[in-house]
Scaffold this motif. Sequence first.
Motif, PDB file in Angstrom:
ATOM      1  N   ASP A  62      -7.801  11.551   8.311  1.00  0.00           N
ATOM      2  CA  ASP A  62      -7.008  12.435   7.436  1.00  0.00           C
ATOM      3  C   ASP A  62      -5.541  12.045   7.566  1.00  0.00           C
ATOM      4  OD1 ASP A  62      -5.928  14.389   5.878  1.00  0.00           O
ATOM      5  OD2 ASP A  62      -6.626  16.079   7.105  1.00  0.00           O
ATOM      6  N   CYS A  63      -4.970  11.520   6.479  1.00  0.00           N
ATOM      7  CA  CYS A  63      -3.562  11.110   6.504  1.00  0.00           C
ATOM      8  C   CYS A  63      -2.633  12.197   5.949  1.00  0.00           C
ATOM      9  CB  CYS A  63      -3.374   9.828   5.695  1.00  0.00           C
ATOM     10  SG  CYS A  63      -3.690  10.020   3.923  1.00  0.00           S
ATOM     11  N   GLY A  64      -3.202  13.389   5.655  1.00  0.00           N
ATOM     12  CA  GLY A  64      -2.373  14.434   5.060  1.00  0.00           C
ATOM     13  C   GLY A  64      -1.747  15.353   6.063  1.00  0.00           C
ATOM     14  N   GLY A  65      -2.114  15.294   7.308  1.00  0.00           N
ATOM     15  CA  GLY A  65      -1.511  16.174   8.303  1.00  0.00           C
ATOM     16  C   GLY A  65      -2.058  15.855   9.675  1.00  0.00           C
ATOM     17  N   ASN A  66      -1.428  16.457  10.679  1.00  0.00           N
ATOM     18  CA  ASN A  66      -1.860  16.198  12.053  1.00  0.00           C
ATOM     19  C   ASN A  66      -3.175  16.920  12.329  1.00  0.00           C
ATOM     20  OD1 ASN A  66       0.480  14.753  12.504  1.00  0.00           O
ATOM     21  ND2 ASN A  66       1.621  16.610  13.058  1.00  0.00           N
ATOM     22  N   THR A  67      -4.068  16.259  13.038  1.00  0.00           N
ATOM     23  CA  THR A  67      -5.353  16.855  13.395  1.00  0.00           C
ATOM     24  C   THR A  67      -5.701  16.497  14.824  1.00  0.00           C
ATOM     25  OG1 THR A  67      -7.715  16.932  12.910  1.00  0.00           O
ATOM     26  CG2 THR A  67      -6.582  14.867  12.429  1.00  0.00           C
ATOM     27  N   THR A  68      -6.276  17.454  15.537  1.00  0.00           N
ATOM     28  CA  THR A  68      -6.712  17.224  16.921  1.00  0.00           C
ATOM     29  C   THR A  68      -8.206  17.440  17.070  1.00  0.00           C
ATOM     30  OG1 THR A  68      -6.190  19.533  17.460  1.00  0.00           O
ATOM     31  CG2 THR A  68      -4.491  17.899  17.887  1.00  0.00           C
ATOM     32  N   LEU A  69      -8.926  17.602  15.983  1.00  0.00           N
ATOM     33  CA  LEU A  69     -10.370  17.786  16.028  1.00  0.00           C
ATOM     34  C   LEU A  69     -11.060  16.425  16.063  1.00  0.00           C
ATOM     35  CD1 LEU A  69     -10.849  20.657  13.427  1.00  0.00           C
ATOM     36  CD2 LEU A  69     -10.707  20.837  15.922  1.00  0.00           C
ATOM     37  N   LEU A  70     -12.183  16.379  16.805  1.00  0.00           N
ATOM     38  CA  LEU A  70     -12.938  15.141  16.916  1.00  0.00           C
ATOM     39  C   LEU A  70     -13.687  14.897  15.619  1.00  0.00           C
ATOM     40  CD1 LEU A  70     -13.878  12.785  18.675  1.00  0.00           C
ATOM     41  CD2 LEU A  70     -15.775  14.236  19.451  1.00  0.00           C
ATOM     42  N   HIS A  71     -13.434  13.740  15.005  1.00  0.00           N
ATOM     43  CA  HIS A  71     -14.129  13.370  13.783  1.00  0.00           C
ATOM     44  C   HIS A  71     -15.474  12.757  14.161  1.00  0.00           C
ATOM     45  CE1 HIS A  71     -10.534  13.465  10.874  1.00  0.00           C
ATOM     46  NE2 HIS A  71     -10.116  13.966  12.030  1.00  0.00           N
ATOM     47  N   MET A 114       0.824  -1.204   0.000  1.00  0.00           N
ATOM     48  CA  MET A 114       0.000   0.000   0.000  1.00  0.00           C
ATOM     49  C   MET A 114       0.860   1.257   0.000  1.00  0.00           C
ATOM     50  SD  MET A 114      -3.070  -1.072   2.614  1.00  0.00           S
ATOM     51  CE  MET A 114      -1.903  -1.524   3.910  1.00  0.00           C
ATOM     52  N   SER A 115       2.057   1.174  -0.501  1.00  0.00           N
ATOM     53  CA  SER A 115       2.943   2.337  -0.517  1.00  0.00           C
ATOM     54  C   SER A 115       2.447   3.441  -1.449  1.00  0.00           C
ATOM     55  CB  SER A 115       4.351   1.912  -0.941  1.00  0.00           C
ATOM     56  OG  SER A 115       4.324   1.312  -2.232  1.00  0.00           O
ATOM     57  N   TYR A 116       1.524   3.092  -2.353  1.00  0.00           N
ATOM     58  CA  TYR A 116       0.954   4.125  -3.222  1.00  0.00           C
ATOM     59  C   TYR A 116       0.195   5.163  -2.421  1.00  0.00           C
ATOM     60  CZ  TYR A 116      -3.312   1.371  -2.619  1.00  0.00           C
ATOM     61  OH  TYR A 116      -4.382   0.711  -2.101  1.00  0.00           O
ATOM     62  N   MET A 117      -0.238   4.821  -1.184  1.00  0.00           N
ATOM     63  CA  MET A 117      -0.955   5.775  -0.350  1.00  0.00           C
ATOM     64  C   MET A 117      -0.020   6.893   0.138  1.00  0.00           C
ATOM     65  SD  MET A 117      -4.059   4.941  -0.372  1.00  0.00           S
ATOM     66  CE  MET A 117      -4.564   6.135   0.836  1.00  0.00           C
ATOM     67  N   TYR A 118       1.275   6.655   0.055  1.00  0.00           N
ATOM     68  CA  TYR A 118       2.211   7.720   0.437  1.00  0.00           C
ATOM     69  C   TYR A 118       2.078   8.905  -0.509  1.00  0.00           C
ATOM     70  CZ  TYR A 118       6.624  10.199   1.076  1.00  0.00           C
ATOM     71  OH  TYR A 118       7.575  11.170   1.265  1.00  0.00           O
ATOM     72  N   ASP A 119       1.960   8.646  -1.809  1.00  0.00           N
ATOM     73  CA  ASP A 119       1.797   9.735  -2.773  1.00  0.00           C
ATOM     74  C   ASP A 119       0.493  10.483  -2.549  1.00  0.00           C
ATOM     75  OD1 ASP A 119       4.210   8.964  -3.913  1.00  0.00           O
ATOM     76  OD2 ASP A 119       3.214   7.548  -5.284  1.00  0.00           O
ATOM     77  N   TYR A 120      -0.553   9.748  -2.212  1.00  0.00           N
ATOM     78  CA  TYR A 120      -1.852  10.398  -1.986  1.00  0.00           C
ATOM     79  C   TYR A 120      -1.827  11.263  -0.724  1.00  0.00           C
ATOM     80  CZ  TYR A 120      -6.731  10.911  -0.587  1.00  0.00           C
ATOM     81  OH  TYR A 120      -7.931  11.424  -0.172  1.00  0.00           O
ATOM     82  N   CYS A 121      -1.232  10.742   0.349  1.00  0.00           N
ATOM     83  CA  CYS A 121      -1.248  11.479   1.614  1.00  0.00           C
ATOM     84  C   CYS A 121      -0.321  12.706   1.572  1.00  0.00           C
ATOM     85  CB  CYS A 121      -0.840  10.553   2.758  1.00  0.00           C
ATOM     86  SG  CYS A 121      -2.009   9.210   3.081  1.00  0.00           S
ATOM     87  N   THR A 122       0.683  12.690   0.726  1.00  0.00           N
ATOM     88  CA  THR A 122       1.620  13.823   0.660  1.00  0.00           C
ATOM     89  C   THR A 122       1.355  14.734  -0.533  1.00  0.00           C
ATOM     90  OG1 THR A 122       3.184  12.445  -0.585  1.00  0.00           O
ATOM     91  CG2 THR A 122       3.422  12.532   1.836  1.00  0.00           C
ATOM     92  N   LEU A 123       0.286  14.517  -1.227  1.00  0.00           N
ATOM     93  CA  LEU A 123      -0.037  15.338  -2.390  1.00  0.00           C
ATOM     94  C   LEU A 123      -0.404  16.742  -1.915  1.00  0.00           C
ATOM     95  CD1 LEU A 123      -0.323  15.261  -5.479  1.00  0.00           C
ATOM     96  CD2 LEU A 123      -2.737  14.647  -5.138  1.00  0.00           C
ATOM     97  N   GLN A 124       0.315  17.764  -2.421  1.00  0.00           N
ATOM     98  CA  GLN A 124       0.140  19.124  -1.952  1.00  0.00           C
ATOM     99  C   GLN A 124      -1.105  19.789  -2.535  1.00  0.00           C
ATOM    100  OE1 GLN A 124       1.951  20.455   0.425  1.00  0.00           O
ATOM    101  NE2 GLN A 124       3.241  18.616   0.532  1.00  0.00           N
ATOM    102  N   THR A 125      -1.590  19.312  -3.662  1.00  0.00           N
ATOM    103  CA  THR A 125      -2.742  19.964  -4.298  1.00  0.00           C
ATOM    104  C   THR A 125      -4.058  19.640  -3.613  1.00  0.00           C
ATOM    105  OG1 THR A 125      -2.925  18.109  -5.854  1.00  0.00           O
ATOM    106  CG2 THR A 125      -1.559  19.992  -6.515  1.00  0.00           C
ATOM    107  N   ILE A 126      -4.055  18.724  -2.699  1.00  0.00           N
ATOM    108  CA  ILE A 126      -5.281  18.339  -1.979  1.00  0.00           C
ATOM    109  C   ILE A 126      -5.140  18.806  -0.529  1.00  0.00           C
ATOM    110  CG2 ILE A 126      -6.772  16.423  -1.319  1.00  0.00           C
ATOM    111  CD1 ILE A 126      -5.688  14.841  -3.637  1.00  0.00           C
ATOM    112  N   LYS A 127      -6.157  19.512  -0.065  1.00  0.00           N
ATOM    113  CA  LYS A 127      -6.118  20.025   1.297  1.00  0.00           C
ATOM    114  C   LYS A 127      -6.472  18.947   2.319  1.00  0.00           C
ATOM    115  CE  LYS A 127      -7.139  24.834   0.114  1.00  0.00           C
ATOM    116  NZ  LYS A 127      -8.052  25.987   0.356  1.00  0.00           N
ATOM    117  N   VAL A 128      -7.448  18.131   1.999  1.00  0.00           N
ATOM    118  CA  VAL A 128      -7.896  17.087   2.926  1.00  0.00           C
ATOM    119  C   VAL A 128      -7.631  15.741   2.290  1.00  0.00           C
ATOM    120  CG1 VAL A 128      -9.825  16.116   4.232  1.00  0.00           C
ATOM    121  CG2 VAL A 128      -9.672  18.600   3.878  1.00  0.00           C
TER     122      VAL A 128
END
Length: 292
Positions: free
Chosen positions: A273-282, A228-242
């Motif tokens: 959200d795998c694109g950044g750290n979050t502390t909000l309750l989902h 599942m290493s392809y998820m690394y590209d998705y999670c680090t993609l800068q053009t997507i905010k979430v």
Amino acid sequence: MSLRIIQYLRDRRSCWGTESGPGVIMGKTLSHLPKQTCHDECHASLTSSPEYNAMQSEDSKSGGDVSQFPYVEFTGRDSVTCPTCQGTGRIPRGQENQLVALIPYSDQRLRPRRTKLYVTASVIVCLLLSGLAVFFLFPRSIDVNYVGVKSVYVTYDQTKRTVYLNITNLLNITNNNYYSVDVANITAQVQFSKTVIGKTRVSNITSIGPLDMKQIDYMVPTIIADEMSYMYDYCTLQTIKVHNIVVMMQVTVTTAYFGHAEQVSQEMYQYVDCGGNTTLLHEYTLRTPESD
């Protein structure tokens, strides 16, 4: 009546005397008289007395029923305490090993008072105590409510193209019993694309009081790598905010009370959200088909 019978027998004894010795009547010796003559004279003198007539009239009124006689105690120097009467009666001296105390069946002392009341009250008290024990000690369910993801801490390994997620979850555990319950352990795992990417087990967590609720959080470390290493590209993609991904949360809570262990499991889909750290309750979740 009993005293009169005893007095009657004593008069006869004093009149007849014993078989080996003479009897005495009015100071005269009857040794020279035949026994039959003495017997006739004594019988005539005793049966003509007013006491004997009163005894006969009372016997005829009572119909000869001994149970109608009142309780009478022997008194005098020639009597001793009845060993079977517990000190409440007297019997002739020398016959304590031969006689016992007899009480008529109709005597009120043989009938316990308020027996039905005592038995009924005892039964009611026992039933009441048993009902209360069953009501308070009967085991009730332990409710486990999965609140959601509290926070997600994300790190990357660029060389291995790996995504690390530390997912902290919240649980509400409600104790519906009237006694304390111990939360023995919490076992959880996270699946992504039908693959287990993380699991954890927390032991000896806390104790929940009667009719109380506690909120417990636990963290599950997960790793997205390898196939599942392809998820690394998705999670680090800068053009997507979430960068939300759908993972399935599975949790099993084990509680213990009175030496009995009970397990409650829950399973549901959750956005992470795998694109950044979050502390909000989902608070948004995806329910499983079974829950629908």
